[in-house]
Structures are given as structure tokens and as C-alpha cells.
Design a protein around this motif. Sequence first.
Motif, PDB file in Angstrom:
ATOM      1  N   MET A 114     -27.170  83.316 -40.169  1.00 56.46           N
ATOM      2  CA  MET A 114     -25.938  83.710 -40.865  1.00 56.46           C
ATOM      3  C   MET A 114     -24.898  84.122 -39.827  1.00 56.46           C
ATOM      4  SD  MET A 114     -26.883  83.153 -43.905  1.00 56.46           S
ATOM      5  CE  MET A 114     -25.550  83.762 -44.935  1.00 56.46           C
ATOM      6  N   VAL A 115     -23.672  83.675 -40.039  1.00 52.25           N
ATOM      7  CA  VAL A 115     -22.565  84.059 -39.148  1.00 52.25           C
ATOM      8  C   VAL A 115     -21.621  84.996 -39.903  1.00 52.25           C
ATOM      9  CG1 VAL A 115     -20.450  83.205 -38.035  1.00 52.25           C
ATOM     10  CG2 VAL A 115     -22.607  82.012 -37.684  1.00 52.25           C
ATOM     11  N   ASN A 116     -21.292  86.127 -39.273  1.00 50.88           N
ATOM     12  CA  ASN A 116     -20.281  87.030 -39.843  1.00 50.88           C
ATOM     13  C   ASN A 116     -18.916  86.598 -39.346  1.00 50.88           C
ATOM     14  OD1 ASN A 116     -21.866  88.964 -41.244  1.00 50.88           O
ATOM     15  ND2 ASN A 116     -22.629  89.605 -39.228  1.00 50.88           N
ATOM     16  N   VAL A 117     -18.025  86.385 -40.268  1.00 51.32           N
ATOM     17  CA  VAL A 117     -16.677  85.976 -39.887  1.00 51.32           C
ATOM     18  C   VAL A 117     -15.889  87.240 -39.557  1.00 51.32           C
ATOM     19  CG1 VAL A 117     -14.610  84.749 -40.622  1.00 51.32           C
ATOM     20  CG2 VAL A 117     -16.861  83.997 -41.413  1.00 51.32           C
ATOM     21  N   THR A 118     -15.645  87.462 -38.267  1.00 50.90           N
ATOM     22  CA  THR A 118     -15.038  88.729 -37.857  1.00 50.90           C
ATOM     23  C   THR A 118     -13.523  88.628 -37.673  1.00 50.90           C
ATOM     24  OG1 THR A 118     -15.544  88.163 -35.576  1.00 50.90           O
ATOM     25  CG2 THR A 118     -17.123  89.572 -36.728  1.00 50.90           C
ATOM     26  N   GLU A 119     -13.008  87.420 -37.483  1.00 45.96           N
ATOM     27  CA  GLU A 119     -11.547  87.254 -37.355  1.00 45.96           C
ATOM     28  C   GLU A 119     -11.143  85.914 -37.953  1.00 45.96           C
ATOM     29  OE1 GLU A 119      -9.270  88.297 -34.076  1.00 45.96           O
ATOM     30  OE2 GLU A 119     -10.821  89.538 -33.135  1.00 45.96           O
ATOM     31  N   ALA A 120      -9.901  85.825 -38.362  1.00 50.59           N
ATOM     32  CA  ALA A 120      -9.399  84.547 -38.867  1.00 50.59           C
ATOM     33  C   ALA A 120      -9.297  83.571 -37.702  1.00 50.59           C
ATOM     34  CB  ALA A 120      -8.032  84.736 -39.500  1.00 50.59           C
ATOM     35  N   CYS A 121      -9.442  82.295 -38.008  1.00 47.59           N
ATOM     36  CA  CYS A 121      -9.411  81.283 -36.947  1.00 47.59           C
ATOM     37  C   CYS A 121      -9.085  79.943 -37.603  1.00 47.59           C
ATOM     38  CB  CYS A 121     -10.773  81.248 -36.267  1.00 47.59           C
ATOM     39  SG  CYS A 121     -11.073  79.793 -35.266  1.00 47.59           S
ATOM     40  N   ALA A 122      -8.359  79.094 -36.881  1.00 47.92           N
ATOM     41  CA  ALA A 122      -7.945  77.813 -37.460  1.00 47.92           C
ATOM     42  C   ALA A 122      -9.144  76.973 -37.908  1.00 47.92           C
ATOM     43  CB  ALA A 122      -7.126  77.035 -36.442  1.00 47.92           C
ATOM     44  N   TRP A 128     -13.939  79.523 -44.643  1.00 49.29           N
ATOM     45  CA  TRP A 128     -14.608  80.806 -44.431  1.00 49.29           C
ATOM     46  C   TRP A 128     -13.567  81.924 -44.438  1.00 49.29           C
ATOM     47  CZ3 TRP A 128     -18.372  79.856 -39.709  1.00 49.29           C
ATOM     48  CH2 TRP A 128     -19.407  78.986 -40.121  1.00 49.29           C
ATOM     49  N   ARG A 129     -13.833  82.945 -45.243  1.00 49.16           N
ATOM     50  CA  ARG A 129     -12.878  84.060 -45.294  1.00 49.16           C
ATOM     51  C   ARG A 129     -13.366  85.205 -44.414  1.00 49.16           C
ATOM     52  NH1 ARG A 129     -13.033  86.163 -50.051  1.00 49.16           N
ATOM     53  NH2 ARG A 129     -14.589  84.739 -50.798  1.00 49.16           N
ATOM     54  N   LEU A 130     -12.407  85.975 -43.965  1.00 43.46           N
ATOM     55  CA  LEU A 130     -12.680  87.135 -43.122  1.00 43.46           C
ATOM     56  C   LEU A 130     -13.667  88.068 -43.818  1.00 43.46           C
ATOM     57  CD1 LEU A 130     -11.486  88.108 -40.440  1.00 43.46           C
ATOM     58  CD2 LEU A 130      -9.885  89.509 -41.731  1.00 43.46           C
ATOM     59  N   GLY A 131     -14.656  88.531 -43.075  1.00 41.37           N
ATOM     60  CA  GLY A 131     -15.590  89.509 -43.629  1.00 41.37           C
ATOM     61  C   GLY A 131     -16.756  88.897 -44.382  1.00 41.37           C
ATOM     62  N   THR A 132     -16.802  87.588 -44.526  1.00 37.96           N
ATOM     63  CA  THR A 132     -17.918  86.991 -45.264  1.00 37.96           C
ATOM     64  C   THR A 132     -19.056  86.629 -44.305  1.00 37.96           C
ATOM     65  OG1 THR A 132     -16.905  84.819 -45.059  1.00 37.96           O
ATOM     66  CG2 THR A 132     -16.481  86.032 -47.105  1.00 37.96           C
ATOM     67  N   GLU A 133     -20.227  86.378 -44.889  1.00 37.41           N
ATOM     68  CA  GLU A 133     -21.382  85.899 -44.110  1.00 37.41           C
ATOM     69  C   GLU A 133     -21.588  84.439 -44.472  1.00 37.41           C
ATOM     70  OE1 GLU A 133     -25.145  87.767 -44.601  1.00 37.41           O
ATOM     71  OE2 GLU A 133     -24.892  88.592 -42.591  1.00 37.41           O
ATOM     72  N   GLU A 134     -21.704  83.582 -43.511  1.00 32.54           N
ATOM     73  CA  GLU A 134     -21.769  82.153 -43.803  1.00 32.54           C
ATOM     74  C   GLU A 134     -23.025  81.533 -43.196  1.00 32.54           C
ATOM     75  OE1 GLU A 134     -19.710  80.810 -45.793  1.00 32.54           O
ATOM     76  OE2 GLU A 134     -18.069  82.292 -45.833  1.00 32.54           O
ATOM     77  N   GLU A 135     -23.586  80.593 -43.938  1.00 37.79           N
ATOM     78  CA  GLU A 135     -24.834  79.965 -43.490  1.00 37.79           C
ATOM     79  C   GLU A 135     -24.550  78.867 -42.463  1.00 37.79           C
ATOM     80  OE1 GLU A 135     -27.231  78.730 -46.788  1.00 37.79           O
ATOM     81  OE2 GLU A 135     -28.436  77.436 -45.492  1.00 37.79           O
ATOM     82  N   VAL A 136     -25.338  78.863 -41.402  1.00 38.11           N
ATOM     83  CA  VAL A 136     -25.192  77.817 -40.385  1.00 38.11           C
ATOM     84  C   VAL A 136     -26.584  77.423 -39.898  1.00 38.11           C
ATOM     85  CG1 VAL A 136     -22.966  78.694 -39.555  1.00 38.11           C
ATOM     86  CG2 VAL A 136     -25.081  79.456 -38.443  1.00 38.11           C
ATOM     87  N   TRP A 137     -26.624  76.407 -39.049  1.00 38.24           N
ATOM     88  CA  TRP A 137     -27.893  75.984 -38.462  1.00 38.24           C
ATOM     89  C   TRP A 137     -27.796  76.147 -36.950  1.00 38.24           C
ATOM     90  CZ3 TRP A 137     -30.084  71.846 -35.581  1.00 38.24           C
ATOM     91  CH2 TRP A 137     -31.464  71.681 -35.754  1.00 38.24           C
ATOM     92  N   MET A 138     -28.736  76.891 -36.394  1.00 42.11           N
ATOM     93  CA  MET A 138     -28.721  77.183 -34.956  1.00 42.11           C
ATOM     94  C   MET A 138     -29.942  76.551 -34.290  1.00 42.11           C
ATOM     95  SD  MET A 138     -26.520  79.793 -33.904  1.00 42.11           S
ATOM     96  CE  MET A 138     -25.519  81.075 -34.662  1.00 42.11           C
ATOM     97  N   SER A 139     -29.825  76.298 -33.016  1.00 40.18           N
ATOM     98  CA  SER A 139     -30.968  75.829 -32.245  1.00 40.18           C
ATOM     99  C   SER A 139     -30.663  76.113 -30.776  1.00 40.18           C
ATOM    100  CB  SER A 139     -31.137  74.326 -32.472  1.00 40.18           C
ATOM    101  OG  SER A 139     -32.116  73.827 -31.626  1.00 40.18           O
ATOM    102  N   HIS A 140     -30.927  77.356 -30.352  1.00 40.74           N
ATOM    103  CA  HIS A 140     -30.577  77.662 -28.962  1.00 40.74           C
ATOM    104  C   HIS A 140     -31.454  78.764 -28.380  1.00 40.74           C
ATOM    105  CE1 HIS A 140     -28.325  81.549 -29.706  1.00 40.74           C
ATOM    106  NE2 HIS A 140     -28.491  81.099 -30.922  1.00 40.74           N
ATOM    107  N   GLY A 141     -31.589  78.730 -27.041  1.00 44.41           N
ATOM    108  CA  GLY A 141     -32.253  79.798 -26.323  1.00 44.41           C
ATOM    109  C   GLY A 141     -31.202  80.618 -25.581  1.00 44.41           C
ATOM    110  N   ASP A 142     -30.351  79.927 -24.785  1.00 39.31           N
ATOM    111  CA  ASP A 142     -29.285  80.629 -24.044  1.00 39.31           C
ATOM    112  C   ASP A 142     -28.184  81.070 -25.000  1.00 39.31           C
ATOM    113  OD1 ASP A 142     -30.745  79.842 -21.920  1.00 39.31           O
ATOM    114  OD2 ASP A 142     -29.330  78.332 -21.189  1.00 39.31           O
ATOM    115  N   ARG A 143     -27.378  82.036 -24.525  1.00 37.75           N
ATOM    116  CA  ARG A 143     -26.214  82.417 -25.323  1.00 37.75           C
ATOM    117  C   ARG A 143     -25.116  82.971 -24.419  1.00 37.75           C
ATOM    118  NH1 ARG A 143     -28.536  87.843 -28.282  1.00 37.75           N
ATOM    119  NH2 ARG A 143     -28.404  89.176 -26.457  1.00 37.75           N
ATOM    120  N   VAL A 144     -23.922  82.948 -24.948  1.00 38.17           N
ATOM    121  CA  VAL A 144     -22.765  83.442 -24.204  1.00 38.17           C
ATOM    122  C   VAL A 144     -22.804  84.969 -24.220  1.00 38.17           C
ATOM    123  CG1 VAL A 144     -20.236  83.584 -24.244  1.00 38.17           C
ATOM    124  CG2 VAL A 144     -21.401  81.424 -24.823  1.00 38.17           C
TER     125      VAL A 144
END
Length: 522
Positions: A114-122, A128-144
Motif C-alpha cells: 500500500m502506498v500513502n499519498v503524502t503530496e499531490a503530484c501530476a 489518487w487523492r491526497l491522504g489516501t492509501e493506494e494498492e500497488v505491486w512491488m518487487s524490490h530489495g534495494d530502496r532509495v
Amino acid sequence: MAINEMMSDSVLIIDFGSQVTQLIARRVRESGVYCEVQPFNKVTGESLKVFAPRAIIMSGGPASVLDIDTPRAAEEVFALGVPVLGICYGQQTMVEQLGGEVQTSDHREFGRAMVNVTEACALFDGIWRLGTEEEVWMSHGDRVVRLPDGFRVVGTSEGAPYAAIADEDRRFYAVQFHPEVVHTPNGAALLRNFTHGVAGCRGDWTMAAFREQEIAKVREKVGNGRVICGLSGGVDSSVVAVLLHEAIGDQLTCVFVDTGMMRLGEADDVVGLFRDHYNISLVHRDAGDMFLGKLEGIKDPEQKRKIIGGTFIDVFEEEARNVGGADFLAQGTLYPDVIESVSFRGGPSVTIKSHHNVGGLPERMNLELVEPLRELFKDEVRKLGRELGLPESFVGRHPFPGPGLAIRMPGDITREKLDILRKADAIYLQEIRNAGLYDKIWQAFAVLLPVQTVGVMGDSRTYDSVCALRAVSSTDGMTADFFHYDMEFLGRAANRIINEVRGINRVVYDITSKPPGTIEWE
Ligand code: XMP
């Protein structure tokens, strides 16, 4: 008109080797924007100038930016002044190349997140609206873990504090999740926001445009050369033949190679269609003896595929000489064949099976390949077929593999077994058509097993072969579910096969999906 002029809105997808890169292309094309996938090491300052993309998307990939010598994007990607979207590995390399930091994480994320939408973005506009939780698919070990100057975080997840980031001044965006897969429910809309909203692509690209573009490419590649095209009876090679005929007219000769391992009536159907509907020069080559001779006693699936691939080339080379020397061989290779046969860097890879259009071809071949469908999925080929006016009965045909019935007969191949299988397969398909199920199924066929079982017919004992029935639903052949028939249908088909085909006394239904199975048995 030059190809570039026809394609004013082109998106470049830089491939870092993800298994799902082509899905990015698919999503972009579905939204009406022309795009091309190019391996990261082929993208240079020079190639970027020639391609002149309106936007760039960088794919995921199996490497880690933390290792030595792992793939990077050409620096010019970030200097072109066009929007760039990084996905997964694409995000990590973008961050690393622009001065941020990536670390290996203990908290790996694979699958739904789940991704939390913390700021508006183009990228999120209208989805996706600000403040919502959105479903996504991830597949990673490293991260920023630290952003380059100019970026801000716009979405976070448990395992990726920088799940979505943006530098709106430079129009650089990056996400840790995969918007291109169907498991990210709004992923296609996010990509559309990038291509249409951020980059301003118009979305006016269609199959009609693809047709024009491929015709132009074929003309450019072939020049005055002669092309021979193997017709297999499947929709892919039929589409290639018609497309090529439109592009180069009588520089094309089609060769229908009857391998002796075709389905019942196949040769007549294919040769009939092309002789009756098209004015394409067509050679009907009966090569059954040659193929079956070389396959005698061969049981191993990969060996079968390699021998068949090699024999096809022998036949094509002979036919090329017969038409006074051909320079090119055209094939209906599709994208799934490409990724299942070779790795994106052409190195040692996880070869699932050597599809005969790609990995099964011997290197000694003297003909250069023309493969206009190499970037397409099956459903896109069907659209192109309709665009080219091919009859629906051909466009809607189930796929049939180049190696034919050889890979539907585990064990050695004999004429007798081929006859038995052909009969069973024809009955099965007839029943499917009678039940109105043909168009609901991606592919259906019979398989003849090298197993004999005891049965009783009338008052006699039988000791005959087992036939397995296979049917799957799929959208692109990459994954598939077994088809859920009702039992009555299966009973009817089995009954007819056992009663009408001498040599089969038992029928089973294959309920394996892909993965873990493959569609064909070999
Ligand atoms: P698998 O068995 O790999 O098949 O799940 C996926 C799709 O590809 C077809 N197939 C082939 N097509 N040459 C082809 O032209 C081949 O060597 C080949 N092997 C498999 C298969 O029928 C299915 O549609």
C-alpha cells in the motif's frame, strides 16, 4: 514520409532487463502513444537525438545499483529536457545518477503493498487523492534513502519511504512500485498521466499507424532484396506475410513447409487462403520425410526443437536458392517468444524452451531475419491482422507452434502416432466449435502420451494410448489458466475420441496453469 515524422509523439522505454518491461510498452501503446523499448546499453546521446522521444521511461531490472558495473542510463537522458519516469530499478539508478542515495534494505517488498499519498503530484491527477492509501505491486530489495536535489517525496510505503518521488521543475518522476502490471489497479492511468499529462502526448497512435510504420521499416531494411517468409498457418505468420506483401509486393515469396507434423486439414486451409485471397507467390513444400527422418528416435524436447529449427532453415535455404537467391527470412516472432528464449543482453539466460522462431535457429543461417511483430503481443497481432483485412477465421485462430505436433507428443515421433493425434485433435476442436467455445479459449489441443493403459471395448481387452486434452485461457500466452469446461463437455469429447480414434482408450484433462506449467507439454 520518414518514420519519425509519422510518429511525432514517441516515448522511449529504456530496458534494464525486467521481465515486465514490455508491459510498459503495452500500456503506453494502449493509451495511443507510439513507443519503443531499447536496451539501456544501446541508448546513447546520438541515438537519443535520432529517436527524439517526447518522454522517457526507465524500466525495472534484476541488478542492484550498489554492485559494481551495473547498468546505468546514458547521462544525456537527464539533459534532453524531456520528462523522465523511473520505475523500480529505473528509480534507483535515476536517484543514484542524480546525486541521491540507494541502500539495500532488510525490508524487502514482493507483491501487493500500500502506498500513502503524502503530496499531490501530476502522476496522481484524477486518480489518487491526497491522504489516501493506494494498492500497488512491488518487487524490490534495494530502496532509495536520500533524494537528489530538487526532488520531493509524494508517496510512501512501509518498505519504501520514497515509494513515489517527483522533481516537477525538471519533470523527473520515479516510483518504486510497478505501474505497468495489472496488480497495480490504477497503474495504467498513472502511466497515462505521465505520457499525456506531463509529457503532452496526444494519444493519436493506432494500429493503422503501426502498419504504416512497419511497412516503412521493412522497405528501408529490405531495399531491393528478396524475402522468403515461412507460413505456418498461425495468425502470426499470416499477418507477417500480408504486411510484407503490402510493403514489398513480389519481392516476397511465401513458403508453406508441411513438416508432416501439422494438424488435420492445415495445409489445405493455409494454402487455400493465400491462393484464393491474396496474390502472393506461394510455394507449398512437402518436407514430411525430411523432418520425420531427422527426428527418428529423438525423445528429448529441446533436441526435437533444435532439430526442427535446423531443418526449417535447411528448407528455407533450399527454397531461397530456388527463387534465385533470397536475402531475408521473415518470421512471425512475437515478444513472448523473445523473452522466453533469450535474456535481454543475449547472454546466458534462463531459457524456458527454445522457441523455434528465436532460440531454436542455428547460427549458421545465411538469411537475415525480418521480424515485424517482434514487439507485439498476440492480441496486438490480431488487431493488426484485422487492420490488414485478414478474414476473421484466420485472425481468431488459436496459436499453433512452429514445431507443430512434435511438442504435443512426449517421447519419439512416428507417423502412426501423428495420425492418431491428428484425429483426436480434430475431434476435440470440432466439439469445442460445436459448443460455441472456440473464441473463449486461448488455445486448445490434444496431446498423445507415451503411456498405454488397459481398457475394455465391447467384449475385448484394449491396451492403447492415453490422450490428454489441454485448453487454457490467457491474454498473451505469458501466463495462462486451465480452461474450466463443464464436465458434460469433457465427457462428450472424451467419448467421441475413444470411440472414433483407434489407438486411444483413455482421455484425461490437464488442469495445470502457467506457471508452473507451460501451455505446450514440451
Ligand atoms: P509455452 O508452451 O511456452 O507456449 O507456454 C506459449 C505460447 O507459445 C507457443 N509456442 C510456440 N510458438 N514456436 C512458436 O511459433 C515455438 O517454438 C513455440 N513453442 C510454444 C505456444 O503454442 C503458446 O501459444
